[in-house]
Design a protein around this motif. Structure first.
Motif, PDB file in Angstrom:
ATOM      1  N   THR A 255     -31.094 -35.731  -1.745  1.00 45.81           N
ATOM      2  CA  THR A 255     -31.225 -36.114  -0.291  1.00 45.81           C
ATOM      3  C   THR A 255     -30.076 -37.166   0.055  1.00 45.81           C
ATOM      4  N   PHE A 256     -29.502 -36.685   1.297  1.00 46.97           N
ATOM      5  CA  PHE A 256     -28.397 -37.120   1.899  1.00 46.97           C
ATOM      6  C   PHE A 256     -28.991 -37.771   3.353  1.00 46.97           C
ATOM      7  N   THR A 257     -28.393 -39.283   3.291  1.00 50.51           N
ATOM      8  CA  THR A 257     -29.128 -39.913   4.411  1.00 50.51           C
ATOM      9  C   THR A 257     -27.917 -40.433   4.994  1.00 50.51           C
ATOM     10  N   ALA A 258     -27.771 -40.497   6.282  1.00 55.47           N
ATOM     11  CA  ALA A 258     -26.567 -40.851   7.218  1.00 55.47           C
ATOM     12  C   ALA A 258     -26.804 -42.544   7.267  1.00 55.47           C
ATOM     13  N   LYS A 259     -25.915 -43.213   6.829  1.00 57.77           N
ATOM     14  CA  LYS A 259     -25.816 -44.747   6.985  1.00 57.77           C
ATOM     15  C   LYS A 259     -25.536 -45.284   8.281  1.00 57.77           C
ATOM     16  N   GLN A 260     -24.733 -44.297   9.294  1.00 56.93           N
ATOM     17  CA  GLN A 260     -24.371 -44.675  10.626  1.00 56.93           C
ATOM     18  C   GLN A 260     -24.464 -43.744  11.370  1.00 56.93           C
ATOM     19  N   ARG A 261     -24.519 -43.989  12.847  1.00 51.41           N
ATOM     20  CA  ARG A 261     -24.643 -43.070  13.931  1.00 51.41           C
ATOM     21  C   ARG A 261     -23.207 -42.604  14.490  1.00 51.41           C
ATOM     22  N   VAL A 262     -22.498 -41.698  13.784  1.00 51.90           N
ATOM     23  CA  VAL A 262     -21.488 -41.631  14.201  1.00 51.90           C
ATOM     24  C   VAL A 262     -21.105 -40.041  14.289  1.00 51.90           C
ATOM     25  N   GLN A 263     -20.278 -39.584  15.336  1.00 50.78           N
ATOM     26  CA  GLN A 263     -20.025 -38.094  15.360  1.00 50.78           C
ATOM     27  C   GLN A 263     -18.659 -37.942  14.526  1.00 50.78           C
ATOM     28  N   GLY A 264     -18.874 -37.862  13.229  1.00 51.83           N
ATOM     29  CA  GLY A 264     -17.526 -38.052  12.525  1.00 51.83           C
ATOM     30  C   GLY A 264     -17.143 -36.771  11.796  1.00 51.83           C
ATOM     31  N   GLY A 265     -16.070 -36.817  11.012  1.00 50.85           N
ATOM     32  CA  GLY A 265     -15.543 -35.678  10.248  1.00 50.85           C
ATOM     33  C   GLY A 265     -16.165 -35.685   8.742  1.00 50.85           C
ATOM     34  N   TYR A 266     -15.308 -34.912   8.045  1.00 54.44           N
ATOM     35  CA  TYR A 266     -16.139 -34.577   6.705  1.00 54.44           C
ATOM     36  C   TYR A 266     -15.686 -35.947   5.835  1.00 54.44           C
ATOM     37  N   THR A 267     -16.564 -36.181   5.000  1.00 55.00           N
ATOM     38  CA  THR A 267     -16.311 -37.006   3.831  1.00 55.00           C
ATOM     39  C   THR A 267     -16.900 -36.262   2.705  1.00 55.00           C
ATOM     40  N   PHE A 268     -15.917 -36.708   1.381  1.00 59.74           N
ATOM     41  CA  PHE A 268     -16.262 -35.798   0.217  1.00 59.74           C
ATOM     42  C   PHE A 268     -16.753 -36.635  -0.976  1.00 59.74           C
ATOM     43  N   GLY A 269     -17.494 -36.112  -1.740  1.00 56.55           N
ATOM     44  CA  GLY A 269     -17.999 -36.794  -3.062  1.00 56.55           C
ATOM     45  C   GLY A 269     -18.183 -35.812  -4.097  1.00 56.55           C
ATOM     46  N   SER A 270     -19.142 -36.423  -4.795  1.00 57.00           N
ATOM     47  CA  SER A 270     -19.585 -35.336  -6.227  1.00 57.00           C
ATOM     48  C   SER A 270     -20.795 -35.750  -6.740  1.00 57.00           C
ATOM     49  N   LEU A 271     -21.174 -34.621  -7.585  1.00 51.65           N
ATOM     50  CA  LEU A 271     -22.497 -35.010  -8.313  1.00 51.65           C
ATOM     51  C   LEU A 271     -21.815 -34.467  -9.863  1.00 51.65           C
ATOM     52  N   THR A 272     -22.141 -35.324 -10.611  1.00 48.54           N
ATOM     53  CA  THR A 272     -21.826 -34.854 -12.083  1.00 48.54           C
ATOM     54  C   THR A 272     -22.985 -35.031 -12.978  1.00 48.54           C
ATOM     55  N   TRP A 273     -23.131 -34.273 -13.982  1.00 49.07           N
ATOM     56  CA  TRP A 273     -24.209 -34.299 -14.984  1.00 49.07           C
ATOM     57  C   TRP A 273     -23.724 -34.626 -16.055  1.00 49.07           C
ATOM     58  N   PHE A 274     -23.711 -35.605 -16.989  1.00 50.41           N
ATOM     59  CA  PHE A 274     -23.361 -36.012 -18.219  1.00 50.41           C
ATOM     60  C   PHE A 274     -24.335 -36.088 -19.309  1.00 50.41           C
ATOM     61  N   ASP A 275     -23.877 -35.664 -20.399  1.00 49.67           N
ATOM     62  CA  ASP A 275     -24.731 -35.733 -21.595  1.00 49.67           C
ATOM     63  C   ASP A 275     -24.114 -36.707 -22.527  1.00 49.67           C
ATOM     64  N   GLN A 276     -25.012 -36.786 -23.703  1.00 55.65           N
ATOM     65  CA  GLN A 276     -24.441 -37.633 -24.796  1.00 55.65           C
ATOM     66  C   GLN A 276     -23.051 -37.198 -25.588  1.00 55.65           C
ATOM     67  N   SER A 277     -22.915 -35.964 -25.498  1.00 58.26           N
ATOM     68  CA  SER A 277     -21.749 -35.401 -25.967  1.00 58.26           C
ATOM     69  C   SER A 277     -20.459 -35.293 -25.148  1.00 58.26           C
ATOM     70  N   ALA A 278     -19.966 -34.076 -25.018  1.00 54.19           N
ATOM     71  CA  ALA A 278     -18.677 -34.091 -24.106  1.00 54.19           C
ATOM     72  C   ALA A 278     -18.562 -33.272 -22.981  1.00 54.19           C
ATOM     73  N   HIS A 279     -20.133 -32.928 -22.426  1.00 53.48           N
ATOM     74  CA  HIS A 279     -20.116 -32.116 -21.252  1.00 53.48           C
ATOM     75  C   HIS A 279     -20.060 -33.067 -20.163  1.00 53.48           C
ATOM     76  N   SER A 280     -19.486 -32.795 -19.102  1.00 50.44           N
ATOM     77  CA  SER A 280     -19.266 -33.249 -17.933  1.00 50.44           C
ATOM     78  C   SER A 280     -19.444 -32.236 -16.567  1.00 50.44           C
ATOM     79  N   VAL A 281     -20.531 -32.012 -16.140  1.00 53.75           N
ATOM     80  CA  VAL A 281     -20.652 -30.707 -15.033  1.00 53.75           C
ATOM     81  C   VAL A 281     -20.731 -31.322 -13.619  1.00 53.75           C
ATOM     82  N   ARG A 282     -19.487 -31.226 -13.008  1.00 51.83           N
ATOM     83  CA  ARG A 282     -19.186 -31.735 -11.776  1.00 51.83           C
ATOM     84  C   ARG A 282     -19.282 -30.731 -10.654  1.00 51.83           C
ATOM     85  N   ILE A 283     -19.970 -30.896  -9.411  1.00 55.03           N
ATOM     86  CA  ILE A 283     -20.049 -30.231  -8.465  1.00 55.03           C
ATOM     87  C   ILE A 283     -19.353 -30.881  -7.177  1.00 55.03           C
ATOM     88  N   PRO A 284     -18.463 -30.311  -6.329  1.00 56.92           N
ATOM     89  CA  PRO A 284     -18.064 -31.063  -5.078  1.00 56.92           C
ATOM     90  C   PRO A 284     -19.043 -31.030  -4.063  1.00 56.92           C
TER      91      PRO A 284
END
Length: 299
Positions: A255-284
Motif C-alpha cells: 500500500t502506497f500512501t502520499a505524505k504530501q499533496r504535491v504535483q511532483g516528479g518520480y521518486t524511487f525505492g525498492s522492496l527486498t525479501w531477505f531470508d536466513q541464508s544468502a537470498h536477497s530478492v529486490r524489485i525496483p
C-alpha cells in the motif's frame, strides 16, 4: 535494454588527443590508443546514449528491465572483430544469461527467468558505491536508467523467490493496449512483474504481487522496504514462510500512501525479501505523486 561500461574499454584518438599552439606552423600531437583495465575504470556505468524510462504509453510498467554491458564490446563483424557500442551489444549478454539459466532450470518459465535476472541485479559498482549514469551532469542511476540494476548471472542462478507470470496474462495486457478491456490502469499495476510503477498516486494505491519459492523448501522471508521520498509504504504480510508440505507461492500487497499533496516528479525505492541464508530478492519501485491529471509541474 540498457547498456553499461564494461570493466575495460579502449580510447581511440580524438580531438581531445590533439595539442595545438598558436603559430604560423601549428603542431599537432596524436596519442596512441590505450587500454585501461582494473581499478582505473569507473564501471559499471549507464551510457549516455542508453534509453530511459518512464514509458509514456504504459506508465504502470516500469522500464527498462535490466542493464548489461554494451560499451566497447569486442564483436564479430565479417571476417574480423571490432569494438561496438549500443543496445545491440547489450542484448546478447542478457540472451546468453537467459539461455544458461534455462539450461540449469529447464522447468522455469520465461517470466521466472526474467524475474531471477532482475531481482538479483546489483545497484552498486565493484567498490560498493551507487552506480552512476552518464548525463549532463553525471548523476546517480535510478530505476529509469537501469531497471533492476546491473545483471549478476551468478546470483540469478539461485534467486530464492521469483515473480512468475502466465503467458495468458500478457494476452490480457495486449487486449488492454488496444482498448478491448476496461480498467487497464489497475491491470498494469497488478501485472505480476518484478517491479512496481505508480504514476498517479493521489492519496492511496494498493498493488498486489505473488512470489514463488524456488529455493529451500523450508524458508522464511522478511520484507525490507526502501520507501520513495514523500510516500509511506506498507507490506502485508511482511513475513512470508514456506514449508515442504505447503504451497510454493504466496501473495502479498503493498500500500502506497502520499505524505504530501504535491504535483511532483518520480521518486524511487525498492522492496527486498531477505531470508536466513544468502537470498536477497529486490524489485525496483517508482512512484509519482499527483494532485490532478494533466497539470504541468511549475517552479
Amino acid at each position: 535494454m540498457k547498456v553499461f561500461f564494461p570493466s575495460s574499454f579502449s580510447f581511440s584518438p580524438s580531438i581531445h588527443d590533439v595539442s595545438c599552439v598558436y603559430a604560423r606552423s601549428p603542431v599537432v600531437k596524436f596519442s596512441p590508443t590505450i587500454t585501461v583495465v582494473g581499478d582505473g575504470v569507473l564501471s559499471p556505468r549507464v551510457a549516455s546514449f542508453s534509453s530511459r524510462g518512464p514509458s509514456p504509453s504504459f506508465p504502470g510498467i516500469l522500464k527498462p528491465d535490466i542493464a548489461a554491458p554494451g560499451v566497447a564490446i569486442l564483436a564479430a563483424q565479417g571476417g574480423s572483430y571490432v569494438f561496438k557500442s549500443g543496445t545491440s551489444t547489450a542484448v546478447p549478454h542478457v540472451s546468453a544469461v537467459t539461455a544458461l539459466l534455462k539450461s540449469v532450470h529447464p522447468d522455469w518459465t520465461p517470466a521466472m527467468i526474467k524475474s531471477a535476472i532482475v531481482t538479483t541485479a546489483s545497484v552498486t559498482d565493484r567498490f560498493g558505491m551507487p552506480i552512476q549514469a552518464d548525463a549532463v551532469p553525471r548523476k546517480l542511476a535510478d530505476p529509469f536508467d537501469f531497471g533492476g540494476g546491473h545483471m549478476n548471472p551468478d546470483r540469478a542462478v539461485d534467486p530464492g523467490l521469483v515473480y512468475d507470470l502466465d503467458a495468458k496474462e500478457y494476452n490480457k495486457f495486449f487486449n488492454c493496449t488496444i482498448g478491448l478491456v476496461d480498467g487497464c490502469g489497475s491491470y498494469q499495476l497488478n501485472l505480476n512483474l518484478p517491479s512496481i510503477a505508480v504514476s498517479d498516486l493521489k492519496n492511496q494505491v494498493t498493488v498486489w504481487r505473488t512470489v514463488t519459492n524456488v529455493g529451500l523448501m523450508d524458508a522464511t522471508y522478511q520484507a525490507v522496504v526502501e520507501a520513495p521520498a514523500g510516500v509511506v509504504v506498507s507490506v502485508e504480510p511482511s513475513v512470508i514462510s514456506f514449508t515442504a508440505d505447503g504451497s510454493r507461492s504466496t501473495t502479498f500487497r503493498m500500500t502506497f500512501t502520499a505524505k504530501q499533496r504535491v504535483q511532483g516528479g518520480y521518486t524511487f525505492g525498492s522492496l527486498t525479501w531477505f531470508d536466513q541464508s544468502a537470498h536477497s530478492v529486490r524489485i525496483p519501485i517508482a512512484v509519482r505523486t499527483v494532485i490532478q491529471d494533466f497539470i504541468a509541474d511549475t517552479s
